[in-house]
Design an enzyme around this catalytic site. Structure first.
Site, PDB file in Angstrom:
ATOM      1  N   TYR A 112       0.856  -1.181   0.000  1.00 28.84           N
ATOM      2  CA  TYR A 112       0.000   0.000   0.000  1.00 28.84           C
ATOM      3  C   TYR A 112       0.890   1.228   0.000  1.00 28.84           C
ATOM      4  O   TYR A 112       1.856   1.313   0.754  1.00 28.84           O
ATOM      5  CB  TYR A 112      -0.891   0.000   1.245  1.00 28.84           C
ATOM      6  CG  TYR A 112      -1.757   1.236   1.392  1.00 28.84           C
ATOM      7  CD1 TYR A 112      -2.826   1.466   0.521  1.00 28.84           C
ATOM      8  CD2 TYR A 112      -1.515   2.163   2.402  1.00 28.84           C
ATOM      9  CE1 TYR A 112      -3.624   2.600   0.666  1.00 28.84           C
ATOM     10  CE2 TYR A 112      -2.313   3.292   2.549  1.00 28.84           C
ATOM     11  CZ  TYR A 112      -3.364   3.505   1.678  1.00 28.84           C
ATOM     12  OH  TYR A 112      -4.152   4.621   1.831  1.00 28.84           O
TER      13      TYR A 112
ATOM     14  N   ASP B 256       9.340   3.036  -0.447  1.00 29.61           N
ATOM     15  CA  ASP B 256       8.289   3.653   0.351  1.00 29.61           C
ATOM     16  C   ASP B 256       8.501   3.239   1.801  1.00 29.61           C
ATOM     17  O   ASP B 256       8.063   2.165   2.219  1.00 29.61           O
ATOM     18  CB  ASP B 256       6.908   3.230  -0.165  1.00 29.61           C
ATOM     19  CG  ASP B 256       5.786   3.848   0.673  1.00 29.61           C
ATOM     20  OD1 ASP B 256       6.091   4.536   1.673  1.00 29.61           O
ATOM     21  OD2 ASP B 256       4.607   3.631   0.318  1.00 29.61           O
TER      22      ASP B 256
ATOM     23  N   LYS C 139       4.584   8.916   8.883  1.00 28.07           N
ATOM     24  CA  LYS C 139       4.346   8.299  10.193  1.00 28.07           C
ATOM     25  C   LYS C 139       5.338   8.758  11.282  1.00 28.07           C
ATOM     26  O   LYS C 139       5.179   9.857  11.785  1.00 28.07           O
ATOM     27  CB  LYS C 139       4.255   6.783  10.027  1.00 28.07           C
ATOM     28  CG  LYS C 139       3.054   6.431   9.109  1.00 28.07           C
ATOM     29  CD  LYS C 139       2.626   4.989   9.094  1.00 28.07           C
ATOM     30  CE  LYS C 139       1.281   4.850   8.397  1.00 28.07           C
ATOM     31  NZ  LYS C 139       1.314   4.273   7.071  1.00 28.07           N
TER      32      LYS C 139
END
Ligand SMILES: *Cc1c(COP(=O)(O)O)cnc(C)c1O
Length: 430
Positions: free
Chosen positions: A142, A242, A270
């Site tokens: 994702y 990523d 994050k």
């Protein structure tokens, strides 16, 4: 009706599904989402006053524990001098310098407000830099919800490499767009080699989660990573790591520091915002210099480099940089996984575990899966039951068998013992 149910009903009247991000709605596991009132260290409390041990930690960011006093102080101080200027500040430079120092493959970095923005912008940059359209992503990874990345491969192995068989994995995404995205199985070196052999000169970028955390936790094989690095280099494509989830989560230098791979671009998010809306993408100066205002690849943001978020990020990165932080975090996470495994074995429940740094996966299966397809074959029904048995006992796991879990430095031995004791009861009841 309890307070959580009352709020969930009320929320659904004005918010689609009652939540601002779908996984929070508990659709996969059923039941009522908990509405949080406050959190501290490894715990949060819901509106009914019940305390939970948090094993999601806002899906990763709260690595120093909730409401860490030093982070709170830094945020308060920043907030007092206004929340946003839309003009540059010294804090942004400090954060950029810190990131470049901790992740040496990043020579220059641009700050944005979400992981989605980071990956979307990195892809645009890779396409602008190479003058090519095609991108490769992997099944089960994702990368946020940009249109080009909401793609699934057609069914059947042969269609993996054929982007005309792709289908958008969301409504509202044009077919015309997803034909520029190839979806390959994770850890499949042969598929990767075949695609590069056929269309290597058209591939702008390969984007991957270097340790996948959005299909539970899946590690890449060494061969998969080295093949990817050499194929992209050889064919002039951009390798995008990523690390929105893994950055400052699995190690101070991210997954790339553990794997010895130097990507061309890296996406962060994050942990780097310490729980504030903050993310970034960066990498080789040669590529980054194609970004506006230097180059012709446009990218911008009203709240990018927001000073309050920068303050939270800087303080969080300072805390994780302290001596022994990751040794402690990794050790605690391993201890937790060993405890869960032991509890499952004692109850003869087929179960396996894995972890890296402060990120973990557990699977209702005899062995740790290596691809999305293998994750779908784990026992999802057992997971759902386990989730609720743990929730009832005040342990909050990710409400999906397709998500990794997260610890923080505040998850001390007493907290781990409480989780393991709850798991012993849950496994027996399964
Ligand atoms: C969370 C995540 C994103 C998206 O970040 P948002 O801030 O939710 O937009 C992208 N990539 C990975 C690997 C993620 O885990």
């Amino acid at each position: 009706m309890g307070q959580n149910e009352i709020l969930f009903e009320r929320a659904q009247k004005t918010i689609p599904g009652g939540v601002n991000s779908p996984v929070r709605a508990f659709r996969q596991v059923g039941g009522t989402p908990r509405f949080v009132t406050k959190a501290k260290g490894p715990y949060f409390w819901d509106v009914e006053g019940k305390r939970y041990i948090d094993l999601i930690m806002s899906w990763g960011p709260m690595i120093a524990g909730h409401a860490h006093p030093e982070v709170v102080e830094a945020v308060k101080k920043a907030a007092e001098t206004s929340f946003s200027y839309g003009a540059p500040t010294e804090g942004e430079i400090e954060l950029a310098e810190r990131i470049c120092q901790l992740v040496p493959s990043i020579e220059q970095v641009r700050m944005v407000s979400s992981g989605t923005e980071a990956t979307m912008s990195a892809l645009r940059l890779a396409r602008g830099y190479t003058g090519r359209d095609l991108i490769i992503k992997f099944e089960g990874c994702y990368h946020g919800h940009a249109d080009s990345l909401l793609v699934k491969a057609g069914s059947g192995l042969l269609t993996f490499a054929d982007s005309t068989q792709n289908a958008p994995s969301s409504g509202g995404v044009p077919h015309d767009l997803v034909k520029h995205t190839l979806v390959l199985p994770y850890n499949d070196v042969a598929a990767l080699e075949e695609v590069f052999q056929k269309q290597g000169d058209q591939i702008a970028a390969v984007i991957l989660e270097p340790i996948a955390g959005n299909m539970n936790l899946i590690k890449p094989s060494k061969g998969f990573l080295t093949a990817m690095r050499s194929l992209t280099s050889h064919h002039g494509g951009v390798l995008i790591y990523d690390e929105v989830m893994t950055g400052f989560r699995v190690a101070l230098g991210g997954a790339q520091s553990l794997q010895g791979i130097t990507p061309d671009l890296t996406c962060l998010g994050k942990v780097m915002g310490g729980g504030m809306p903050m993310a970034a993408f960066g990498g080789k100066r040669e590529i980054m210099s194609k970004l506006a205002p230097l180059g012709n690849v446009y990218q911008a943001g009203t709240l990018s480099g927001n000073p309050v978020a920068v303050a939270a990020g800087l303080k969080t990165l300072e805390i994780v940089s302290r001596e022994g932080f990751y040794e402690c975090l990794t050790g605690q996470t391993e201890k937790l996984m060993a405890g869960l495994k032991q509890a499952a074995d004692a109850a003869s429940v087929p179960f396996s575990v894995d972890s890296v740094g402060g990120m973990f996966g557990f699977y209702f299966a005899d062995k740790v899966p290596a691809s999305f397809e293998e994750v779908t074959k784990t026992n999802i029904e057992s997971f759902k039951k386990f989730f609720h048995l743990m929730l009832d006992q005040g342990v909050y796991l990710a409400p999906s068998a397709y998500e990794a879990g997260f610890t923080s430095i505040a998850h001390d031995n007493a907290v781990l013992d409480e989780i393991i004791a709850a798991a012993q009861i849950a496994f027996k009841k399964l």
